[in-house]
Design an enzyme around this catalytic site. Structure first.
Site: not given
Length: 146
Positions: A9, A15, A119
């Protein structure tokens, strides 16, 4: 074939560590790790997972303690068989870091309608719940494919 999987990420604190832990549980015979495209630039290298991510993952039975954010490098890209990114734009970012990794870079949400996983960093609890639900669904889908 895909024995070493890297989950990527931006900052490697929400994440990707979550995806890493879930895949590790679902694919215990595989080596799974995570990294961030802009971890160093964001000043997050070596930092633990985000507190909200830790709390939410803990509620799902996953432990993010001990995680340390690391920057994605060409060396890391070479080391892994499969690189899973959270957003379509991340494929280009990985390719900029390691052009040779393009062919083994895929979307984490590939098997859930090729969805981007947004996100949740510095967002609401609901944003984290939504993001982690997608991470969990995508990890389950990858586990059945691998």
């Amino acid at each position: 074939m895909f024995n070493k999987i890297l989950v990527v990420c931006v900052g490697n604190i929400c994440r990707s560590p979550s995806g890493e832990r879930i895949l590790q549980t679902k694919l215990p015979a595989k080596h799974v790790a995570s990294a961030g495209i802009a971890t160093k630039k964001s000043g997050l290298a070596g930092k633990p997972a985000d507190a909200m991510a830790c709390e939410m993952m803990g509620q799902l039975g996953f432990d993010l303690s001990g995680h340390q954010a690391q920057q994605l490098t060409p060396e890391l890209c070479r080391e892994y068989d499969l690189i899973l990114v959270m957003e379509k734009g991340h494929i280009e970012a990985v390719t900029n870091i390691a052009p040779e990794a393009r062919g083994k870079t895929m979307l984490f949400g590939q098997w859930i309608s090729q969805r981007d996983i947004p996100d949740p960093y510095r967002q609401s609890r609901e944003a984290f719940e939504h993001s982690l639900t997608l991470v969990d669904q995508a990890a389950q889908a990858w586990a059945t494919k691998l």
